[in-house]
Write an enzyme that holds these catalytic residues in place. Structure first.
Site, PDB file in Angstrom:
ATOM      1  CG  HIS A  38      -0.468   0.230   2.530  1.00  0.00           C
ATOM      2  ND1 HIS A  38      -0.298   1.490   3.060  1.00  0.00           N
ATOM      3  CD2 HIS A  38      -0.099  -0.631   3.507  1.00  0.00           C
ATOM      4  CE1 HIS A  38       0.153   1.396   4.295  1.00  0.00           C
ATOM      5  NE2 HIS A  38       0.296   0.121   4.601  1.00  0.00           N
ATOM      6  CG  ASP A  56       2.463   1.382   8.021  1.00  0.00           C
ATOM      7  OD1 ASP A  56       2.078   0.742   7.022  1.00  0.00           O
ATOM      8  OD2 ASP A  56       1.730   1.615   8.994  1.00  0.00           O
ATOM      9  CD  GLU A  97      -3.130  -0.881   5.262  1.00  0.00           C
ATOM     10  OE1 GLU A  97      -3.085  -1.882   6.001  1.00  0.00           O
ATOM     11  OE2 GLU A  97      -2.758   0.258   5.641  1.00  0.00           O
ATOM     12  CD  GLU A  98      -1.845   2.983   7.399  1.00  0.00           C
ATOM     13  OE1 GLU A  98      -2.546   2.526   8.324  1.00  0.00           O
ATOM     14  OE2 GLU A  98      -0.626   2.758   7.290  1.00  0.00           O
ATOM     15  CG  ASP A 118       1.368  -3.162   5.466  1.00  0.00           C
ATOM     16  OD1 ASP A 118       2.219  -2.315   5.798  1.00  0.00           O
ATOM     17  OD2 ASP A 118       0.150  -3.006   5.635  1.00  0.00           O
ATOM     18  CG  HIS A 173       0.086   4.444  12.073  1.00  0.00           C
ATOM     19  ND1 HIS A 173      -0.656   3.475  12.708  1.00  0.00           N
ATOM     20  CD2 HIS A 173       0.214   4.030  10.783  1.00  0.00           C
ATOM     21  CE1 HIS A 173      -0.965   2.511  11.849  1.00  0.00           C
ATOM     22  NE2 HIS A 173      -0.440   2.837  10.670  1.00  0.00           N
TER      23      HIS A 173
END
Length: 363
Positions: A173, A192, A226-227, A254, A330
């Site tokens: 992603h 990520d 995706e998130e 991922d 994140h």
């Protein structure tokens, strides 16, 4: 990478199946069927008269008695294309991956609904287009999504011969998120999932430079959104299911860049295809210097779950066997300085093995 959620429907489905054997009969000897009247409905066992009642009421339904949501597939018992794969491995470069990821993680964020999410996707599309422009039989396209402005990207290397209608997918992603401030917060997303996006780009680049011609068609996917709930991969997997695309295998990467230098990596065991997952373990052992350890990542933790949801076989190797090993994701701290490109190289080797082994042979 998404946080784990409870997969209530699957749990209820499993309970329903466990409570009655496939094709079970009641005490009068009448066979019962496992019926589902909608995607969000829990399947229930019905007698024939009850099923006929649905028909009379013009209610649509599916008889899923005995269905394995993961289709039966035959995969090679062991890797068989070592010479081809190892030759292509010589074209993989940690330095090239560093250059790609440094730019890809330089956007303030890649949030799928932000201005930067679109800009980063445009950069990715143009970079992919430049990579494949002189490769005959290779096409790329953008896939728009209704609820987000970021688009997914699909590259297809057309297969040769009578297996060309079968497809092998390698995905990652492209979006990132700062959980504290999605639109404006800085989210480099180097690990990520900049690491996965970089890994599959490097894999594609090596295959093209090697002029590899697959028997089955080979696709590389960079998913949007995706998130926020696997938006991009669900749209694509649903479209493939609606069009009856024959997807033989899907590999999701991922997060491939963060390591504790133990030499370990993870193999996801839930919401994946068990036989494909076993073959992926063999690829890890054959083509990398990592040790594969099983772990569960939970419902909808990444885009492989979208493919399993629509009945396609998927597998997911992960950078470690601990979901929370990387403390920086994140946030604004998920930067290129925190990833290990030699670790990423091992995943590029695994992805190359997956692509060649499953598009080269007739099994």
């Amino acid at each position: 990478m998404k946080s784990s959620l409870t997969y209530l429907l699957t749990a209820c489905y499993a309970a329903a199946v466990a409570s009655q054997p496939t094709g079970s009969s009641d005490k009068l000897g009448h066979e019962r069927s496992l019926i589902q009247v909608g995607e969000s409905h829990i399947p229930i066992w019905m007698m024939e008269q009850e099923v006929l009642g649905l028909i009379r009421s013009k209610k649509t339904f599916m008889d899923i008695t005995g269905n394995n949501l993961l289709p039966a597939m035959v995969y090679p018992t062991e890797p068989r294309q070592k010479a081809v794969v190892q030759e292509i491995h010589q074209l993989l470069s940690p330095d090239s991956m560093r250059i790609f990821l440094t730019t890809f993680s330089s956007f303030p964020n890649r949030y799928c609904r932000s201005h930067y999410g679109v800009k980063s996707s445009d950069w990715l599309y143009n970079t992919v287009a430049e990579l494949i422009k002189n490769n005959r039989g290779t096409l790329n396209r953008r896939v728009p999504h209704r609820r987000i402005s970021q688009q997914s990207i699909v590259v297809r290397i057309e297969g040769q011969g009578n297996l060309a209608s079968e497809v092998v997918v390698v995905g990652a992603h492209q979006d990132s998120i700062n959980q504290a401030n999605p639109y404006m917060g800085r989210s480099p997303g180097a690990d990520d999932d900049g690491s996965g996006s970089t890994t599959i780009f490097e894999t594609l680049s090596a295959l093209l430079r090697a002029q590899y011609q697959p028997a089955r068609s080979l696709e590389f996917h960079w998913y949007a959104g995706e998130e926020i709930g696997l938006v991009g991969s669900q749209d694509i997997a649903q479209d493939y299911a609606n069009r009856n695309v024959n997807v033989r295998a899907m590999l999701q990467l991922d997060m491939t860049g963060f390591t504790d230098h133990s030499g370990n990596m993870g193999i996801v065991t839930d919401f994946v295809h068990p036989e494909l997952t076993q073959f992926t373990r063999q690829l890890v052992h054959t083509y990398s210097n990592l040790t594969a350890l099983d772990f569960q990542c939970g419902y909808a933790c990444s885009d492989h779950a979208s493919w399993s949801k629509y009945g396609f076989p998927s597998a997911m190797p992960f950078e470690s066997n601990e979901m929370e090993l990387n403390p920086y994701i994140h946030s604004d701290k998920d930067t290129v300085e925190t990833v290990d490109f030699d670790h990423m190289l091992q995943f590029a080797k695994i992805a190359t093995g997956f692509a060649v082994e499953l598009t080269h042979t007739s099994e």
